[in-house]
Design an enzyme around this catalytic site. Structure first.
Site, PDB file in Angstrom:
ATOM      1  N   ASP A   1       1.209   2.611   3.552  1.00 26.38           N
ATOM      2  CA  ASP A   1       0.534   3.768   3.480  1.00 26.38           C
ATOM      3  C   ASP A   1       1.458   4.955   3.325  1.00 26.38           C
ATOM      4  O   ASP A   1       0.771   6.055   3.864  1.00 26.38           O
ATOM      5  CB  ASP A   1      -0.458   3.926   4.361  1.00 26.38           C
ATOM      6  CG  ASP A   1      -1.901   4.889   3.996  1.00 26.38           C
ATOM      7  OD1 ASP A   1      -1.676   5.281   2.684  1.00 26.38           O
ATOM      8  OD2 ASP A   1      -2.677   5.156   4.827  1.00 26.38           O
TER       9      ASP A   1
ATOM     10  N   LYS B   1      -9.189  -0.644  -6.344  1.00 25.03           N
ATOM     11  CA  LYS B   1      -9.311   0.041  -4.882  1.00 25.03           C
ATOM     12  C   LYS B   1     -10.648   0.821  -4.911  1.00 25.03           C
ATOM     13  O   LYS B   1     -11.333   1.587  -5.785  1.00 25.03           O
ATOM     14  CB  LYS B   1      -8.335   1.154  -4.791  1.00 25.03           C
ATOM     15  CG  LYS B   1      -8.178   2.088  -3.644  1.00 25.03           C
ATOM     16  CD  LYS B   1      -7.710   1.264  -2.284  1.00 25.03           C
ATOM     17  CE  LYS B   1      -7.946   2.027  -0.928  1.00 25.03           C
ATOM     18  NZ  LYS B   1      -6.717   2.784  -0.784  1.00 25.03           N
TER      19      LYS B   1
ATOM     20  N   HIS C   1     -10.296   0.838   1.321  1.00 18.80           N
ATOM     21  CA  HIS C   1     -10.357   1.616   2.654  1.00 18.80           C
ATOM     22  C   HIS C   1     -11.474   1.622   3.341  1.00 18.80           C
ATOM     23  O   HIS C   1     -12.675   1.956   3.099  1.00 18.80           O
ATOM     24  CB  HIS C   1     -10.150   3.171   1.967  1.00 18.80           C
ATOM     25  CG  HIS C   1     -10.042   4.143   3.186  1.00 18.80           C
ATOM     26  ND1 HIS C   1      -8.834   4.858   3.320  1.00 18.80           N
ATOM     27  CD2 HIS C   1     -10.906   4.629   4.022  1.00 18.80           C
ATOM     28  CE1 HIS C   1      -8.846   5.748   4.284  1.00 18.80           C
ATOM     29  NE2 HIS C   1     -10.231   5.498   4.710  1.00 18.80           N
TER      30      HIS C   1
ATOM     31  N   HIS D   1       1.563   5.362  -1.553  1.00 21.68           N
ATOM     32  CA  HIS D   1       1.526   6.582  -2.362  1.00 21.68           C
ATOM     33  C   HIS D   1       2.785   7.163  -3.007  1.00 21.68           C
ATOM     34  O   HIS D   1       3.644   7.553  -2.231  1.00 21.68           O
ATOM     35  CB  HIS D   1       0.853   7.596  -1.505  1.00 21.68           C
ATOM     36  CG  HIS D   1      -0.527   7.190  -1.106  1.00 21.68           C
ATOM     37  ND1 HIS D   1      -1.644   7.312  -1.551  1.00 21.68           N
ATOM     38  CD2 HIS D   1      -0.964   6.361   0.362  1.00 21.68           C
ATOM     39  CE1 HIS D   1      -2.659   6.759  -1.205  1.00 21.68           C
ATOM     40  NE2 HIS D   1      -2.156   6.471   0.205  1.00 21.68           N
TER      41      HIS D   1
ATOM     42  N   HIS E   1       0.841  -1.227  -0.193  1.00 24.68           N
ATOM     43  CA  HIS E   1      -0.129  -0.141   0.182  1.00 24.68           C
ATOM     44  C   HIS E   1       0.941   1.465   0.085  1.00 24.68           C
ATOM     45  O   HIS E   1       1.673   1.691   0.808  1.00 24.68           O
ATOM     46  CB  HIS E   1      -0.965   0.118   1.341  1.00 24.68           C
ATOM     47  CG  HIS E   1      -1.801   1.226   1.391  1.00 24.68           C
ATOM     48  ND1 HIS E   1      -3.161   0.869   1.308  1.00 24.68           N
ATOM     49  CD2 HIS E   1      -1.699   2.521   1.104  1.00 24.68           C
ATOM     50  CE1 HIS E   1      -3.881   2.309   1.576  1.00 24.68           C
ATOM     51  NE2 HIS E   1      -2.797   3.063   1.158  1.00 24.68           N
TER      52      HIS E   1
ATOM     53  N   HIS F   1      -4.744  -0.953   5.710  1.00 27.18           N
ATOM     54  CA  HIS F   1      -4.503  -0.229   6.667  1.00 27.18           C
ATOM     55  C   HIS F   1      -5.404  -0.179   7.830  1.00 27.18           C
ATOM     56  O   HIS F   1      -5.813   0.725   8.445  1.00 27.18           O
ATOM     57  CB  HIS F   1      -4.094   1.376   6.534  1.00 27.18           C
ATOM     58  CG  HIS F   1      -5.154   1.832   5.704  1.00 27.18           C
ATOM     59  ND1 HIS F   1      -6.402   1.960   5.963  1.00 27.18           N
ATOM     60  CD2 HIS F   1      -4.944   2.886   4.611  1.00 27.18           C
ATOM     61  CE1 HIS F   1      -7.086   2.566   4.814  1.00 27.18           C
ATOM     62  NE2 HIS F   1      -6.278   3.153   4.208  1.00 27.18           N
TER      63      HIS F   1
END
Length: 346
Positions: A248, A100, A137, A16, A14, A175
């Site tokens: 994350d 996602k 999420h 970004h 995960h 997460h």
């Protein structure tokens, strides 16, 4: 006495990376230690179609410094207009490894996400048929639900009904932050996995709020009570195949973090492996770190483990930079609040 620990090169399930100048600044921080990463698609505009994913993949590879190796695993952003056949083509091409699900308004750049989950049921059916995982999420966004209860309510109201309606759908609870999440993930069998972040293994909500607001500890899902952090550590260090690393890691410039309405996210790419070694050593579970960081994720996604290895050495405290510079501004590196004695040496 020097201590060393060698494990298969880890992956980040995960991640970004953003885009443009920020991508160029933060990608080397991940590629230095990690072999692969599940790349979050919440750009502006989001990565919705297979062509979007192909273009983003090309930009990532163009930003990778010479001499570094890294395999970005692409993800499509689920909207109520997502075409199941486009998803199937993207998966068949080998480019896209997951889809996602963002509940609309749940986190950064999630306004294009899903409001009516029934509208995306055909996508779930297609994904179940072809074995493509859904990354979730897991928070509701109802105004009447306390922010610290959003994950638990999401499991009951949204996730469990989706999984009952689509029992063959492979799902990653991303997460997770609560004991509720740990318990539900454990109940799900082979079709349910859960990622745990570096920072949620270290901080609880006191770190954000006690002694003044600490914006660089503010993240979504927000850190919870200490009892939940303890449950996450127990899960991560258990060696159970259900749980694997998804940092994350989320870069925001300092002005955007330290504003009147600060952005959510902790940037942990730089020092994650040192942080994890400290957490696992404290839990007397260094022998389980390889499973969490390097083995369980590939097994869930049906991918081989990395051929190369990574070696951590324990010694004097490591001096990591406090910031990463980008053309958009400085990005603060996560501070665990304790010395890091483990460093990546090979």
């Amino acid at each position: 006495m020097t201590q060393t620990l060698t494990l298969r090169r880890p992956d980040d399930w995960h991640l970004h990376l953003r885009d443009g100048e920020m991508l160029k600044a933060v990608l080397p921080e991940t590629a230095r230690h990690f072999g692969r990463g599940i790349i979050m698609p919440n750009l502006i505009p989001p990565v919705v179609t297979s062509e979007d994913a192909r273009a983003y993949h090309s930009r990532i590879m163009a930003a990778l410094p010479e001499g570094m190796t890294f395999d970005p695993l692409m993800v499509l952003y689920l909207t109520e207009g997502t075409d199941p056949e486009d998803v199937a083509r993207a998966h068949a091409s080998g480019l896209v490894k997951a889809v996602k699900l963002y509940p609309a308004g749940a986190t950064t750049n999630s306004n294009s996400g899903v409001r009516d989950f029934d509208k995306v049921a055909p996508v779930f059916e297609k994904m179940a048929d072809i074995g493509l995982p859904l990354c979730v999420h897991g928070e509701v966004t109802d105004a009447d639900i306390d922010i610290f209860d959003r994950e638990a309510v999401f499991i009951d109201r949204v996730l469990d009904p989706i999984r009952r309606a689509h029992p063959n759908l492979r799902v990653v609870m991303e997460h997770i932050t609560t004991k509720n999440g740990v318990d539900y993930a454990r109940s799900g069998g082979d079709t349910l996995g859960a990622t745990i972040t570096t920072h949620h293994l270290i901080i609880n909500r006191n770190h954000i709020l006690v002694g003044g607001i600490k914006p660089h500890y503010y993240c979504l899902p927000v850190a919870k009570r200490e009892e939940h952090r303890v449950a996450l550590v127990e899960a991560a260090t258990s060696g159970e195949a259900t749980f694997f690393l998804g940092t994350d890691s989320a870069p925001h410039t300092d002005p955007n973090k330290e504003s009147a309405c600060g952005c959510a996210g902790c940037f942990t790419a730089t020092n994650t492996m040192s942080c994890l070694a400290e957490v696992f050593e404290t839990a007397r579970a260094l022998d389980k770190l390889e499973a969490f960081a390097s083995l369980n994720g590939p097994a869930f996604y049906g991918l081989p483990v990395n051929d190369s290895t990574l070696t951590l050495t324990k010694g004097d405290p490591v001096a990591y930079p406090t910031h990463i510079d980008s053309a958009e501004g400085p990005v603060t590196v996560f501070d665990p609040g304790f010395p890091l004695h483990w460093s990546v040496t090979a």
